[in-house]
Design a protein around this motif. Structure first.
Motif, mmCIF file in Angstrom:
data_model
loop_
_atom_site.group_PDB
_atom_site.id
_atom_site.type_symbol
_atom_site.label_atom_id
_atom_site.label_comp_id
_atom_site.label_asym_id
_atom_site.label_seq_id
_atom_site.Cartn_x
_atom_site.Cartn_y
_atom_site.Cartn_z
ATOM 1 N N ARG A 27 -49.911 -45.684 27.692
ATOM 2 C CA ARG A 27 -50.312 -47.098 27.614
ATOM 3 C C ARG A 27 -50.377 -47.529 26.141
ATOM 4 O O ARG A 27 -49.960 -48.629 25.798
ATOM 5 N N HIS B 175 -52.204 -41.058 30.757
ATOM 6 C CA HIS B 175 -52.140 -42.513 30.943
ATOM 7 C C HIS B 175 -52.425 -43.233 29.631
ATOM 8 O O HIS B 175 -51.708 -44.142 29.230
ATOM 9 N N ARG C 153 -54.860 -45.031 44.944
ATOM 10 C CA ARG C 153 -55.940 -44.185 44.430
ATOM 11 C C ARG C 153 -56.174 -42.988 45.362
ATOM 12 O O ARG C 153 -55.953 -43.070 46.584
ATOM 13 N N CYS D 288 -55.200 -54.760 33.940
ATOM 14 C CA CYS D 288 -53.854 -55.278 33.660
ATOM 15 C C CYS D 288 -53.557 -55.422 32.178
ATOM 16 O O CYS D 288 -54.248 -56.109 31.440
ATOM 17 N N HIS E 177 -57.171 -48.856 33.922
ATOM 18 C CA HIS E 177 -55.854 -49.371 34.349
ATOM 19 C C HIS E 177 -55.816 -50.898 34.404
ATOM 20 O O HIS E 177 -54.850 -51.467 34.932
ATOM 21 N N THR F 208 -45.628 -60.825 39.858
ATOM 22 C CA THR F 208 -47.041 -61.161 40.007
ATOM 23 C C THR F 208 -47.292 -62.607 39.589
ATOM 24 O O THR F 208 -47.872 -63.387 40.331
#
Ligand code: HEM
Length: 408
Positions: free
Chosen positions: A93, A89, A296, A354, A352, A247
């Motif tokens: 990212r 991740h 999750r 935003c 994680h 969003t």
């Protein structure tokens, strides 16, 4: 355990979309609750925040021991970093952040300020002469879509094409336990694949021809970590396009709805527009666009508030409930645009949290400041308005307003 199951069914039931908050209060009372499919619901602030920072809680659905269609079909569709754990991740990212923000591109989002103001002004100018508008179609949807298209380097004219895919992908993430769940997930996977191929081809067409957008940067300036593979690029681009426009539309629309329901707050912001950044934080707490995180999974047995969540089961974090927890916020059901100490869960928390928060914040601050200043005598024509289906990304589908006019 039937009561707990009933609670999740009620939370996801479309009939409760306009006002899920009494159900969240029930959830917080019930504590960590098991549903009869074996998954667990968490709705209290401190427990959610703890789990978001807990490495024993995975974002990768492949760690589930219960059958999971989305995980089993991963070979067909690459998953983005929102569905991966560190270190993978973090690597992905970091590559995605390189052209988007600090440390490599610290001024990227701020540089969008004037452009966002221009788009906002043009959209509001276009309302001149109208006494009825739909805030969603006329403003709150086109603004973030135009912004994310410019940033990513996606032609705005292709919007009808990716809008249809987006709706199908979002429906695929809807965890409502109804009879259409599997069909929704299959359609969502197919749409993700089509959208990834479209965005991958767009990026490829920029190779060797650098331009000022993220897709171009991903293929032309991979940075020290070596850049994305093609499937990784496709999955990341899909995530950014989706997150960038499904969003913020809800934050802007929820913002206008909330201000029209609270005329004293609207008056306050008319007089003191410098309060808008704090009002936007309060909206992220009080009427957030992301209500729950459904993906999750516990990597091992994890004890939370006296309940043991067993290894391999889904853990559903109801962020919007945590942000209304009276054990964390004073008078949580009161909308207070001047609220201090407002560490809401609107953008998640932990590794994680935003990635697009700085962009979403400036877009919404500019949008609401200009709407508050320029719309003359706005009035809600329907309250509650019709809501979107999703219990995850929640917001009005339409927000019909009456206007007395428009100020310059
Ligand atoms: C008001 C608007 C927004 C809200 C409320 C919001 C909310 C969230 C939340 C709650 C998460 C955490 C997900 C998790 O922990 O599983 C998240 C992650 C993420 N968001 Fe946003 N978001 C918004 C706008 C944006 C925008 C504009 C972008 C892109 C330009 C974006 C890109 C992302 C990405 C890439 C992630 C995944 C981060 C990671 O896994 O490390 N978001 N967002």
């Amino acid at each position: 355990m039937a009561a707990a199951d009933t609670l999740f069914r009620r939370i996801t039931d479309y009939a409760n979309r306009a006002d899920p908050y009494p159900l969240y209060a029930e959830l917080r009372e019930a504590g960590v609750v098991r549903q009869d499919d074996g998954s667990y619901l968490v709705g209290t602030y401190h427990e959610i925040a703890g789990l978001l920072h807990d490495p024993r809680i995975s974002s990768d659905r492949r760690n589930r021991t219960v059958p999971d269609l989305l995980a089993s079909r991963e070979a067909d569709v690459q998953v983005s970093f929102i569905g991966r754990d560190d270190p993978e991740h973090e690597r992905l990212r970091n590559i995605a952040m390189r052209p988007f923000g600090p440390p490599h591109s610290p001024g990227r989002v701020d540089a969008m300020h004037d452009e966002i103001t221009d788009i906002t002004t043009r959209l509001i100018d276009a309302l001149r002469g109208r006494d009825r508008i739909d805030l969603v179609e006329d403003f709150a949807y086109p603004l973030p879509v135009t912004v994310i298209c410019r940033m990513l380097g996606v032609p705005r004219e292709d919007e009808p094409k990716f809008h249809a895919w987006t709706e199908t992908v979002i429906a695929g993430f809807d965890p409502s336990p109804d009879s259409n769940a599997e069909e929704r997930q299959r359609a969502g996977l197919a749409a993700r694949k089509a959208m990834g191929e479209y965005l991958g081809a767009l990026a490829e067409s920029r190779r060797g021809k650098p331009s000022d957008d993220l897709l171009s940067a991903f293929v032309n300036d991979p940075g020290p970590e070596g850049g994305f593979t093609r499937p990784e690029l496709m999955a990341t681009a899909v995530l950014l396009l989706l997150a960038g426009h499904e969003t913020t539309v809800n934050l802007i629309t929820n913002g206008v709805l909330t201000l029209l329901r609270h005329p004293e707050a609207l008056e306050l912001l008319r007089g003191e527009p410098e309060l808008m950044p704090s009002a936007v934080e309060e909206l992220l707490r009080y009427e957030p666009p992301v209500h729950l995180l459904p993906q999750r999974t516990a990597l091992t047995d994890v004890e939370v508030a006296g309940v043991t969540i067993p290894k391999g089961v889904p853990v559903i974090l109801v962020l919007a409930s945590g942000s209304r927890d009276p054990r964390r916020f004073h008078e949580p059901d009161r909308f207070d645009p001047t609220r201090k100490d407002n560490q809401h869960l609107g953008f998640g928390s932990g590794v994680h949290s935003c990635f697009g928060a700085p962009l979403a914040r400036i877009e919404t601050q500019i949008a609401l400041t200009e709407l508050v200043r320029r719309l003359d005598g706005p009035r809600l024509l329907q309250d509650p308005p019709p809501f979107r289906r999703s219990p995850v990304l929640r917001g009005p589908r339409h927000l019909p307003l009456e206007l007395a006019g428009l100020k310059d």
